[in-house]
Design a protein around this motif. Structure first.
Motif, PDB file in Angstrom:
ATOM      1  N   GLY A  68     -20.277  60.310  14.370  1.00  0.00           N
ATOM      2  CA  GLY A  68     -20.046  58.885  14.566  1.00  0.00           C
ATOM      3  C   GLY A  68     -19.263  58.269  13.432  1.00  0.00           C
ATOM      4  N   LEU A  69     -19.576  58.667  12.204  1.00  0.00           N
ATOM      5  CA  LEU A  69     -18.806  58.153  11.061  1.00  0.00           C
ATOM      6  C   LEU A  69     -17.360  58.608  11.130  1.00  0.00           C
ATOM      7  CD1 LEU A  69     -21.266  58.435   8.042  1.00  0.00           C
ATOM      8  CD2 LEU A  69     -20.537  56.386   9.254  1.00  0.00           C
ATOM      9  N   LEU A  70     -17.136  59.857  11.522  1.00  0.00           N
ATOM     10  CA  LEU A  70     -15.761  60.346  11.680  1.00  0.00           C
ATOM     11  C   LEU A  70     -15.007  59.540  12.737  1.00  0.00           C
ATOM     12  CD1 LEU A  70     -16.250  64.221  11.489  1.00  0.00           C
ATOM     13  CD2 LEU A  70     -15.085  62.759   9.834  1.00  0.00           C
ATOM     14  N   MET A  71     -15.682  59.238  13.850  1.00  0.00           N
ATOM     15  CA  MET A  71     -15.029  58.445  14.893  1.00  0.00           C
ATOM     16  C   MET A  71     -14.779  57.014  14.432  1.00  0.00           C
ATOM     17  SD  MET A  71     -14.111  60.210  17.390  1.00  0.00           S
ATOM     18  CE  MET A  71     -13.558  58.813  18.326  1.00  0.00           C
ATOM     19  N   SER A  85     -24.375  54.402  17.798  1.00  0.00           N
ATOM     20  CA  SER A  85     -24.475  54.779  19.211  1.00  0.00           C
ATOM     21  C   SER A  85     -24.663  56.287  19.381  1.00  0.00           C
ATOM     22  CB  SER A  85     -23.252  54.295  19.984  1.00  0.00           C
ATOM     23  OG  SER A  85     -22.106  54.985  19.600  1.00  0.00           O
ATOM     24  N   TYR A  86     -23.972  57.095  18.573  1.00  0.00           N
ATOM     25  CA  TYR A  86     -24.139  58.546  18.677  1.00  0.00           C
ATOM     26  C   TYR A  86     -25.535  58.972  18.223  1.00  0.00           C
ATOM     27  CZ  TYR A  86     -19.101  59.323  19.398  1.00  0.00           C
ATOM     28  OH  TYR A  86     -17.822  59.349  19.891  1.00  0.00           O
ATOM     29  N   THR A  87     -26.074  58.301  17.212  1.00  0.00           N
ATOM     30  CA  THR A  87     -27.413  58.634  16.746  1.00  0.00           C
ATOM     31  C   THR A  87     -28.443  58.331  17.822  1.00  0.00           C
ATOM     32  OG1 THR A  87     -26.752  58.166  14.480  1.00  0.00           O
ATOM     33  CG2 THR A  87     -29.096  58.202  14.927  1.00  0.00           C
ATOM     34  N   LEU A  88     -28.347  57.165  18.437  1.00  0.00           N
ATOM     35  CA  LEU A  88     -29.274  56.826  19.518  1.00  0.00           C
ATOM     36  C   LEU A  88     -29.073  57.740  20.722  1.00  0.00           C
ATOM     37  CD1 LEU A  88     -29.138  52.936  19.320  1.00  0.00           C
ATOM     38  CD2 LEU A  88     -31.025  54.429  18.642  1.00  0.00           C
ATOM     39  N   PHE A 118     -25.653  53.676  27.966  1.00  0.00           N
ATOM     40  CA  PHE A 118     -26.375  53.021  26.880  1.00  0.00           C
ATOM     41  C   PHE A 118     -25.580  53.092  25.580  1.00  0.00           C
ATOM     42  CE2 PHE A 118     -29.520  53.334  23.392  1.00  0.00           C
ATOM     43  CZ  PHE A 118     -30.047  52.056  23.479  1.00  0.00           C
ATOM     44  N   ALA A 119     -25.006  54.267  25.292  1.00  0.00           N
ATOM     45  CA  ALA A 119     -24.213  54.415  24.067  1.00  0.00           C
ATOM     46  C   ALA A 119     -22.993  53.504  24.094  1.00  0.00           C
ATOM     47  CB  ALA A 119     -23.788  55.875  23.891  1.00  0.00           C
ATOM     48  N   GLN A 120     -22.347  53.406  25.246  1.00  0.00           N
ATOM     49  CA  GLN A 120     -21.199  52.504  25.351  1.00  0.00           C
ATOM     50  C   GLN A 120     -21.622  51.050  25.221  1.00  0.00           C
ATOM     51  OE1 GLN A 120     -18.960  53.647  28.942  1.00  0.00           O
ATOM     52  NE2 GLN A 120     -17.227  53.460  27.549  1.00  0.00           N
TER      53      GLN A 120
END
Length: 173
Positions: A68-71, A85-88, A118-120
């Motif tokens: 997520g940090l890379l994105m 969002s990726y963590t959740l 949900f992530a979106q």
């Protein structure tokens, strides 16, 4: 749920190098210019959900946070938007991994669809709170496209782990 017409594969252990390779490829696919198009799936999220369901001990919340940090850095968004969002997403995939694996691939896709939505939604809410911009409801088509790719992603990422069904007749397995 084994059936007579669907072969049951005995899967080999997954290589950590293959997991890293697949996550790198997913990240590289997200770097391509089609990421701004409507309907372009988030490949990193899709592969993170896949490994969260199939290998929850090897790909967990820390890997999802790093991706997520890379994105976030790539998209030049608020630092932590994708990471949250990726963590959740990873947490929820790990939560349902035992149940989802019992279903066929199409039913698995229906279980993955709300996770991707949900992530979106989390990303959209964070973006709305930070910048005041709403991308619209059309952005949620990305999750539907990603779910349509779920059978292909499953087939591709499980291919190196499959044994031949009748490889050796002298062995019981």
């Amino acid at each position: 749920m084994p059936t007579a017409n669907r072969p049951q594969y005995i899967l080999l252990p997954v290589s950590p190098l293959f997991i890293a390779f697949s996550l790198t490829c997913a990240f590289m696919l997200n770097l391509l210019p089609w990421g701004r198009w409507v309907g372009a799936p988030d490949f990193a999220a899709l592969v993170l959900v896949f490994w969260g369901i199939h290998q929850p001990r090897k790909v967990g919340i820390g890997v999802a946070f790093s991706m997520g940090l890379l994105m976030d850095v790539h998209d030049a968004t608020l630092l932590g938007e994708h990471a949250l969002s990726y963590t959740l997403l990873s947490y929820l995939a790990i939560m349902i991994h035992r149940r989802v694996l019992w279903f066929p691939v199409i039913t698995q896709a229906m279980h993955v669809f709300p996770l991707l939505l949900f992530a979106q939604a989390i990303q959209s809410i964070v973006r709305l709170m930070a910048s005041g911009r709403w991308a619209g409801w059309l952005q949620f088509i990305d999750s539907a496209v990603a779910v349509a790719l779920w059978p292909l992603i499953t087939w591709l990422l499980l291919a190196p782990q499959r044994r031949a069904i009748d490889r050796d007749h002298t062995r019981p397995i």
